[in-house]
Enzyme design. Structure first.
Site, PDB file in Angstrom:
ATOM      1  N   CYS A   7       0.858  -1.183   0.000  1.00 37.02           N
ATOM      2  CA  CYS A   7       0.000   0.000   0.000  1.00 37.02           C
ATOM      3  C   CYS A   7       0.897   1.236   0.000  1.00 37.02           C
ATOM      4  CB  CYS A   7      -0.979  -0.017   1.180  1.00 37.02           C
ATOM      5  SG  CYS A   7      -0.212   0.006   2.813  1.00 37.02           S
ATOM      6  N   ASN A  10       2.302   1.400   4.395  1.00 38.41           N
ATOM      7  CA  ASN A  10       2.604   0.111   5.051  1.00 38.41           C
ATOM      8  C   ASN A  10       2.294   0.132   6.555  1.00 38.41           C
ATOM      9  OD1 ASN A  10       5.511  -2.082   5.539  1.00 38.41           O
ATOM     10  ND2 ASN A  10       3.417  -2.645   5.104  1.00 38.41           N
ATOM     11  N   CYS A  12      -1.442   0.620   7.397  1.00 41.16           N
ATOM     12  CA  CYS A  12      -2.881   0.306   7.506  1.00 41.16           C
ATOM     13  C   CYS A  12      -3.266  -0.902   6.658  1.00 41.16           C
ATOM     14  CB  CYS A  12      -3.732   1.513   7.090  1.00 41.16           C
ATOM     15  SG  CYS A  12      -3.487   2.976   8.137  1.00 41.16           S
ATOM     16  N   ARG A  13      -3.378  -0.709   5.344  1.00 38.68           N
ATOM     17  CA  ARG A  13      -3.949  -1.758   4.507  1.00 38.68           C
ATOM     18  C   ARG A  13      -3.038  -2.964   4.271  1.00 38.68           C
ATOM     19  NH1 ARG A  13      -5.149   2.239  -0.252  1.00 38.68           N
ATOM     20  NH2 ARG A  13      -3.260   3.100   0.697  1.00 38.68           N
ATOM     21  N   SER A  14      -1.783  -2.711   3.880  1.00 39.16           N
ATOM     22  CA  SER A  14      -0.946  -3.881   3.536  1.00 39.16           C
ATOM     23  C   SER A  14      -0.550  -4.720   4.755  1.00 39.16           C
ATOM     24  CB  SER A  14       0.269  -3.490   2.683  1.00 39.16           C
ATOM     25  OG  SER A  14       1.119  -2.613   3.356  1.00 39.16           O
ATOM     26  N   ASP A 124      -8.315   3.793   1.204  1.00 37.44           N
ATOM     27  CA  ASP A 124      -7.339   4.224   2.203  1.00 37.44           C
ATOM     28  C   ASP A 124      -8.087   4.726   3.441  1.00 37.44           C
ATOM     29  OD1 ASP A 124      -5.403   5.436   3.685  1.00 37.44           O
ATOM     30  OD2 ASP A 124      -4.547   6.590   2.026  1.00 37.44           O
TER      31      ASP A 124
HETATM   32  P1  4NP Z   1      -1.789   2.755   4.156  1.00 36.96           P
HETATM   33  O1  4NP Z   1      -2.440   4.090   4.760  1.00 36.96           O
HETATM   34  O2  4NP Z   1      -1.240   3.135   2.804  1.00 36.96           O
HETATM   35  O3  4NP Z   1      -2.944   1.837   4.060  1.00 36.96           O
HETATM   36  O4  4NP Z   1      -0.721   2.313   5.133  1.00 36.96           O
HETATM   37  C1  4NP Z   1      -1.784   5.322   4.840  1.00 36.96           C
HETATM   38  C2  4NP Z   1      -0.854   5.547   5.829  1.00 36.96           C
HETATM   39  C3  4NP Z   1      -0.248   6.785   5.939  1.00 36.96           C
HETATM   40  C4  4NP Z   1      -0.573   7.782   5.038  1.00 36.96           C
HETATM   41  C5  4NP Z   1      -1.497   7.553   4.040  1.00 36.96           C
HETATM   42  C6  4NP Z   1      -2.101   6.314   3.933  1.00 36.96           C
HETATM   43  N1  4NP Z   1       0.035   9.060   5.153  1.00 36.96           N
HETATM   44  O5  4NP Z   1      -0.311   9.948   4.352  1.00 36.96           O
HETATM   45  O6  4NP Z   1       0.871   9.269   6.046  1.00 36.96           O
END
Ligand code: 4NP
Length: 159
Positions: A7, A10, A12-14, A124
């Site tokens: 993602c 790294n 939340c989703r992945s 997201d």
């Molecule tokens: P992820 O979520 O891609 O599912 O881990 C996010 C984590 C952090 C951010 C965006 C999405 N950020 O903008 O910091």
């Protein structure tokens, strides 16, 4: 078979996909055949554990949620058999590191394996409320189950 879930951050989703897949693989008795890891296309959260809100949503369902964020690198193209992008932006950012398209066939969209949800991308949840994290888990349980089923079929064919 080595799987890498990717993602943006790294956190939340992945990592959720990695932990859910490990859980399903263990339940199916396939831990000796399928190995999972996760990474982010961005480096902002390198070294961090999964987001507290994702850990809370997973704990509500007795799912483990462990890991330490790292950035996706070109070396991952050869280290993994299948690279699963959570959304189209992740997909394009991954393929941008493979300008010759050598590894293109290894990179897939996670939602292509979902059978119970119409989503094309894993949304997201970072800037939204707690319900976003619950939805991501529902969607990933579906997509990981579909992926496992597909891997069971392909592994069976090879034997
Ligand atoms: P992820 O979520 O891609 O599912 O881990 C996010 C984590 C952090 C951010 C965006 C999405 N950020 O903008 O910091």
């Amino acid at each position: 078979m080595k799987l890498l879930f990717v993602c943006l951050g790294n956190i939340c989703r992945s990592p959720a996909a990695e932990n859910i897949m490990n859980h399903l693989v263990a339940q199916a008795g396939m831990s000796d055949r399928i190995e999972c890891d996760s990474a982010g296309t961005a480096s902002y959260h390198t070294g961090n554990p999964p987001d507290r809100r994702m850990r809370a949503a997973a704990a509500n369902r007795d799912l483990p949620m462990v890991g330490k964020a790292r950035q996706f690198t070109k070396a991952d193209f050869t280290a993994f058999d299948l690279i699963l992008a959570m959304d189209r932006e992740n997909y394009h950012n991954i393929l941008a590191l493979d300008p010759q398209g050598q590894y293109r066939d290894k990179v897939k969209l996670m939602c292509d394996f979902a059978t119970q949800h119409p989503d094309k991308e894993v949304p997201d949840p970072y800037y939204g409320g707690a319900e976003g994290f619950d939805y991501v888990i529902d969607l990933l349980v579906d997509a990981c189950s579909g992926l496992l089923q597909e891997l069971e079929t392909t592994t069976a064919k090879k034997v």
